[in-house]
Design a protein around this motif. Sequence first.
Motif, PDB file in Angstrom:
ATOM      1  N   ARG A 143       0.756  -1.043  -0.100  1.00 13.88           N
ATOM      2  CA  ARG A 143       0.010  -0.046  -0.047  1.00 13.88           C
ATOM      3  C   ARG A 143       0.926   1.281  -0.057  1.00 13.88           C
ATOM      4  N   ARG A 144       1.927   1.251  -0.902  1.00 11.87           N
ATOM      5  CA  ARG A 144       2.883   2.327  -1.001  1.00 11.87           C
ATOM      6  C   ARG A 144       2.673   3.043  -2.578  1.00 11.87           C
ATOM      7  N   CYS A 145       3.349   3.908  -2.669  1.00 15.05           N
ATOM      8  CA  CYS A 145       3.259   4.394  -4.228  1.00 15.05           C
ATOM      9  C   CYS A 145       4.045   3.721  -5.090  1.00 15.05           C
ATOM     10  N   PRO A 146       3.421   3.006  -5.834  1.00 17.59           N
ATOM     11  CA  PRO A 146       4.492   1.966  -7.073  1.00 17.59           C
ATOM     12  C   PRO A 146       5.502   2.737  -7.530  1.00 17.59           C
ATOM     13  N   ARG A 147       5.680   4.049  -7.720  1.00 14.23           N
ATOM     14  CA  ARG A 147       6.435   4.463  -8.639  1.00 14.23           C
ATOM     15  C   ARG A 147       7.792   4.845  -7.526  1.00 14.23           C
ATOM     16  N   CYS A 148       7.387   5.281  -6.216  1.00 13.80           N
ATOM     17  CA  CYS A 148       8.554   5.759  -5.542  1.00 13.80           C
ATOM     18  C   CYS A 148       8.684   4.961  -4.273  1.00 13.80           C
ATOM     19  N   GLY A 149       7.575   4.306  -4.043  1.00 14.31           N
ATOM     20  CA  GLY A 149       7.547   3.505  -2.550  1.00 14.31           C
ATOM     21  C   GLY A 149       7.191   4.455  -1.144  1.00 14.31           C
ATOM     22  N   ALA A 150       6.779   5.609  -1.531  1.00 15.97           N
ATOM     23  CA  ALA A 150       6.093   6.602  -0.271  1.00 15.97           C
ATOM     24  C   ALA A 150       5.080   5.761   0.200  1.00 15.97           C
ATOM     25  N   PRO A 151       5.089   5.447   1.688  1.00 13.71           N
ATOM     26  CA  PRO A 151       3.760   5.551   2.164  1.00 13.71           C
ATOM     27  C   PRO A 151       2.799   6.805   2.434  1.00 13.71           C
ATOM     28  N   LYS A 152       1.804   6.244   3.135  1.00 16.09           N
ATOM     29  CA  LYS A 152       0.758   7.171   3.352  1.00 16.09           C
ATOM     30  C   LYS A 152       0.106   7.693   2.181  1.00 16.09           C
ATOM     31  N   VAL A 153      -0.397   6.915   1.176  1.00 17.37           N
ATOM     32  CA  VAL A 153      -1.095   7.273  -0.005  1.00 17.37           C
ATOM     33  C   VAL A 153      -2.373   7.140   0.238  1.00 17.37           C
ATOM     34  N   PHE A 154      -2.771   6.515   1.436  1.00 13.00           N
ATOM     35  CA  PHE A 154      -4.409   6.507   1.654  1.00 13.00           C
ATOM     36  C   PHE A 154      -4.496   7.380   2.828  1.00 13.00           C
ATOM     37  N   ARG A 155      -5.791   8.096   2.815  1.00 16.57           N
ATOM     38  CA  ARG A 155      -6.184   8.988   4.093  1.00 16.57           C
ATOM     39  C   ARG A 155      -6.620   7.915   4.959  1.00 16.57           C
ATOM     40  N   LYS A 156      -7.731   7.001   4.586  1.00 18.75           N
ATOM     41  CA  LYS A 156      -8.478   5.823   5.215  1.00 18.75           C
ATOM     42  C   LYS A 156      -7.999   4.561   4.486  1.00 18.75           C
ATOM     43  N   TRP A 157      -8.523   3.480   4.809  1.00 19.77           N
ATOM     44  CA  TRP A 157      -8.519   2.155   4.335  1.00 19.77           C
ATOM     45  C   TRP A 157      -8.970   2.324   2.677  1.00 19.77           C
ATOM     46  N   PHE A 158      -9.958   3.047   2.463  1.00 19.07           N
ATOM     47  CA  PHE A 158     -10.417   2.842   1.123  1.00 19.07           C
ATOM     48  C   PHE A 158     -10.140   4.192   0.264  1.00 19.07           C
ATOM     49  N   ASP A 159      -9.531   5.284   0.888  1.00 17.91           N
ATOM     50  CA  ASP A 159      -9.169   6.354   0.427  1.00 17.91           C
ATOM     51  C   ASP A 159      -8.049   6.913  -0.303  1.00 17.91           C
ATOM     52  N   LEU A 160      -7.892   6.537  -1.302  1.00 16.96           N
ATOM     53  CA  LEU A 160      -6.731   6.806  -1.827  1.00 16.96           C
ATOM     54  C   LEU A 160      -6.349   8.398  -2.435  1.00 16.96           C
ATOM     55  N   VAL A 161      -5.287   8.652  -1.995  1.00 17.97           N
ATOM     56  CA  VAL A 161      -5.107  10.303  -2.344  1.00 17.97           C
ATOM     57  C   VAL A 161      -4.914  10.564  -3.697  1.00 17.97           C
ATOM     58  N   GLU A 162      -5.302  11.804  -4.337  1.00 17.62           N
ATOM     59  CA  GLU A 162      -5.024  12.012  -5.592  1.00 17.62           C
ATOM     60  C   GLU A 162      -3.961  11.745  -6.386  1.00 17.62           C
TER      61      GLU A 162
END
Length: 136
Positions: A17-36
Motif C-alpha cells: 500500500r505504497r506508491c508504486p512509483r517511489c515507494g512512499a507510504p501514506k498514499v491512503f487517507r483511510k483504508w479506502f481513500d486513495l489520495v489523488e
Amino acid sequence: MAEETKVASMIGRALRRRCPRCGAPKVFRKWFDLVESCPACGLQFEREQGYWVGAVAFNTALGIVAFLGTFGLILALTWPEVPWSIVSPLTIAVSVLAVVFGYPTIKLLWVAYDLSVHPLEHHEIENARARIDGLP
Ligand SMILES: [Zn+2]
C-alpha cells in the motif's frame, strides 16, 4: 532484466500500500481513500478519465480467485464429507470481503501494472514535479 526488477518492485510497493512509483507510504487517507497524487513524487494515480476500469477488471479477477480458492480449500480440507450447506455462503462471503477490502490495494496494483506497460509521459513527469514543488 532491470525492467523486470522494476516491475516486481512496483508490485511489491503496491502490495504494501505504497506508491508504486517511489515507494512512499501514506498514499491512503483511510483504508479506502486513495489520495489523488503521491505526496513524495507527485504521481497522479488516476492518469486519465476512466482509468479505474482496469482496477475494476483486476478486482473482478481477485473475486474469482477468492471464490475458487475458497471453494477448492473447503473441498480439499473436508473431502469426501463436504459440508455443502456452508460451501456457497462461505465462498461468497470470502469473495465479497476480498473484493471490498482488496479494492484499494488492487487500485495500486493496477497503477503498478499500468506504469510497467505504459510508462509516464513527459507531461505527466512535469506535472508530478510541479505538484511536489507546489507550482501551479
Ligand atoms: Zn510516489
